[in-house]
Enzyme design. Structure first.
Site, PDB file in Angstrom:
ATOM      1  N   TYR A 157       0.839  -1.215   0.000  1.00  0.00           N
ATOM      2  CA  TYR A 157       0.000   0.000   0.000  1.00  0.00           C
ATOM      3  C   TYR A 157       0.873   1.263   0.000  1.00  0.00           C
ATOM      4  CZ  TYR A 157      -3.026   3.602   2.079  1.00  0.00           C
ATOM      5  OH  TYR A 157      -3.699   4.771   2.353  1.00  0.00           O
TER       6      TYR A 157
HETATM    7  P1  NDP Z   1     -13.071   4.846   2.919  1.00  0.00           P
HETATM    8  O1  NDP Z   1     -12.964   3.367   2.936  1.00  0.00           O
HETATM    9  O2  NDP Z   1     -13.847   5.533   4.007  1.00  0.00           O
HETATM   10  O3  NDP Z   1     -13.695   5.338   1.523  1.00  0.00           O
HETATM   11  C1  NDP Z   1     -13.114   4.872   0.341  1.00  0.00           C
HETATM   12  C2  NDP Z   1     -13.783   5.528  -0.852  1.00  0.00           C
HETATM   13  O4  NDP Z   1     -13.091   5.084  -2.027  1.00  0.00           O
HETATM   14  C3  NDP Z   1     -15.234   5.130  -0.999  1.00  0.00           C
HETATM   15  O5  NDP Z   1     -15.955   6.242  -1.486  1.00  0.00           O
HETATM   16  C4  NDP Z   1     -15.188   4.020  -2.049  1.00  0.00           C
HETATM   17  O6  NDP Z   1     -16.351   3.952  -2.867  1.00  0.00           O
HETATM   18  C5  NDP Z   1     -14.027   4.463  -2.903  1.00  0.00           C
HETATM   19  N1  NDP Z   1     -13.369   3.345  -3.599  1.00  0.00           N
HETATM   20  C6  NDP Z   1     -12.803   2.245  -3.065  1.00  0.00           C
HETATM   21  N2  NDP Z   1     -12.310   1.447  -4.042  1.00  0.00           N
HETATM   22  C7  NDP Z   1     -12.570   2.084  -5.212  1.00  0.00           C
HETATM   23  C8  NDP Z   1     -12.329   1.777  -6.571  1.00  0.00           C
HETATM   24  N3  NDP Z   1     -11.737   0.626  -6.959  1.00  0.00           N
HETATM   25  N4  NDP Z   1     -12.727   2.659  -7.510  1.00  0.00           N
HETATM   26  C9  NDP Z   1     -13.343   3.806  -7.162  1.00  0.00           C
HETATM   27  N5  NDP Z   1     -13.649   4.139  -5.891  1.00  0.00           N
HETATM   28  C10 NDP Z   1     -13.247   3.288  -4.928  1.00  0.00           C
HETATM   29  O7  NDP Z   1     -11.555   5.387   2.864  1.00  0.00           O
HETATM   30  P2  NDP Z   1     -10.953   6.828   3.280  1.00  0.00           P
HETATM   31  O8  NDP Z   1     -11.922   7.877   2.993  1.00  0.00           O
HETATM   32  O9  NDP Z   1     -10.377   6.710   4.620  1.00  0.00           O
HETATM   33  O10 NDP Z   1      -9.726   6.904   2.252  1.00  0.00           O
HETATM   34  C11 NDP Z   1      -9.677   7.858   1.208  1.00  0.00           C
HETATM   35  C12 NDP Z   1      -8.256   7.991   0.708  1.00  0.00           C
HETATM   36  O11 NDP Z   1      -7.410   8.410   1.774  1.00  0.00           O
HETATM   37  C13 NDP Z   1      -7.642   6.698   0.168  1.00  0.00           C
HETATM   38  O12 NDP Z   1      -6.854   6.986  -0.969  1.00  0.00           O
HETATM   39  C14 NDP Z   1      -6.752   6.238   1.314  1.00  0.00           C
HETATM   40  O13 NDP Z   1      -5.702   5.445   0.843  1.00  0.00           O
HETATM   41  C15 NDP Z   1      -6.293   7.551   1.888  1.00  0.00           C
HETATM   42  N6  NDP Z   1      -5.861   7.511   3.285  1.00  0.00           N
HETATM   43  C16 NDP Z   1      -6.704   7.121   4.284  1.00  0.00           C
HETATM   44  C17 NDP Z   1      -6.267   7.079   5.592  1.00  0.00           C
HETATM   45  C18 NDP Z   1      -7.124   6.626   6.722  1.00  0.00           C
HETATM   46  O14 NDP Z   1      -6.577   6.315   7.794  1.00  0.00           O
HETATM   47  N7  NDP Z   1      -8.445   6.595   6.583  1.00  0.00           N
HETATM   48  C19 NDP Z   1      -4.890   7.468   5.932  1.00  0.00           C
HETATM   49  C20 NDP Z   1      -4.095   7.896   4.823  1.00  0.00           C
HETATM   50  C21 NDP Z   1      -4.574   7.905   3.547  1.00  0.00           C
HETATM   51  P3  NDP Z   1     -17.677   3.109  -2.405  1.00  0.00           P
HETATM   52  O15 NDP Z   1     -17.973   3.545  -1.000  1.00  0.00           O
HETATM   53  O16 NDP Z   1     -18.733   3.585  -3.354  1.00  0.00           O
HETATM   54  O17 NDP Z   1     -17.343   1.683  -2.563  1.00  0.00           O
END
Ligand code: NDP
Length: 252
Positions: A157
């Protein structure tokens, strides 16, 4: 002046959702993508509209690069129909998943899935959207604190997110002549559904993260959405090619 338009991938939950609400409050119209949670996206759409903004929701699976051309066709149509516009202003490459697996046990399938979602997808989506992003626009890519510090289980990741940080600098260089600024926001551990809600729902993990954070707690979406929104506000215009960590001071 016409309102700015932002496209946020993965807006249905977590950080994407929070960013959407911050931007809407800031007067920005929105294109919101979701993968599986259509109902969540629809309820977000209603919230954004209640704030007086125009917005649309579109399905997008960023892991499927061959679906990007059809997405661009649909996006063009929505921009014309809803805004009478050919372009939008801000792209937030946010969609993502977490896979926690020790380096020794990580499979090629897990590696490929993370690579498609966190690196190849944003790379080719951004490439396909270049003609649709207005000159003077901005791009924010979501990275992670895990590119600076190492926690066992995140090698694949974090390697992809490291790639996004390098890509951020290259995009800043190559898109600079068009006045497009590109930055990466690197959150620390935030309480969302990410990684199965591990940081939010498992008390030991939550306590551990809080104990390693200078500000003494785990992050929440409200710690991140405003950072992204501020980069897209007029005051953020001279910030470019940067990795901006928002982690409350994790592992300092
Ligand atoms: P969530 O799991 O809360 O939300 C993830 C979002 O990404 C959802 O809207 C989901 O859509 C969408 N998603 C997942 N897979 C896909 C895909 N293959 N194609 C399109 N959309 C996709 O995660 P976060 O909001 O926490 O994470 C958002 C970003 O922040 C990510 O890039 C993550 O790596 C990064 N991040 C998060 C951290 C954390 O601790 N939370 C820390 C550091 C970085 P749906 O719900 O419709 O399936």
């Amino acid at each position: 002046m016409d309102p700015k338009i932002a496209l946020i991938t993965g807006a249905s939950r977590g950080l994407g959702r929070n960013t959407a609400l911050q931007l809407a409050a800031q007067g920005v119209d929105l294109v919101l993508t979701y993968r599986s949670q259509r109902e969540e996206a629809q309820s977000l759409l209603a919230e954004v509209q209640a704030l007086g903004r125009r917005a649309v929701i579109l399905p997008l699976d960023i892991a499927k690069t061959d679906s990007i051309p059809a997405f661009v066709v649909e996006l063009r149509q929505q921009l014309r129909e809803v805004w009478d516009a050919e372009q939008f202003d801000f792209l937030v490459n946010n969609a993502g998943i977490g896979i926690h697996q020790a380096f020794a046990e990580t499979t090629p399938e897990q590696f490929d899935e993370l690579m498609r979602i966190h690196l190849k997808g944003p790379y080719f989506l951004t490439q396909a959207l270049l003609p649709l992003i207005s000159d003077g626009g901005r791009i924010v890519n979501l990275s992670t604190g895990l590119t600076r510090f190492a926690l066992p289980g995140y090698s694949a990741y974090a390697a992809m997110k490291g790639g996004i940080e390098v890509l951020t600098r290259y995009l800043a260089k190559e898109l600079g002549p068009r006045g497009i600024a590109v930055n990466a926001v690197a959150p620390g551990a935030i309480e969302t559904d990410f990684g199965g809600g591990l940081v939010r729902d498992v008390a030991d993990v939550n306590r551990f993260v809080a104990s390693q954070t200078a500000l003494g707690r785990v992050g929440v979406p409200d710690d991140i959405g405003p950072v992204i929104a501020s980069l897209l506000a007029p005051a953020g215009r001279w910030i470019n090619a940067q990795r901006i960590e928002a982690s409350g001071g994790m592992f300092v």
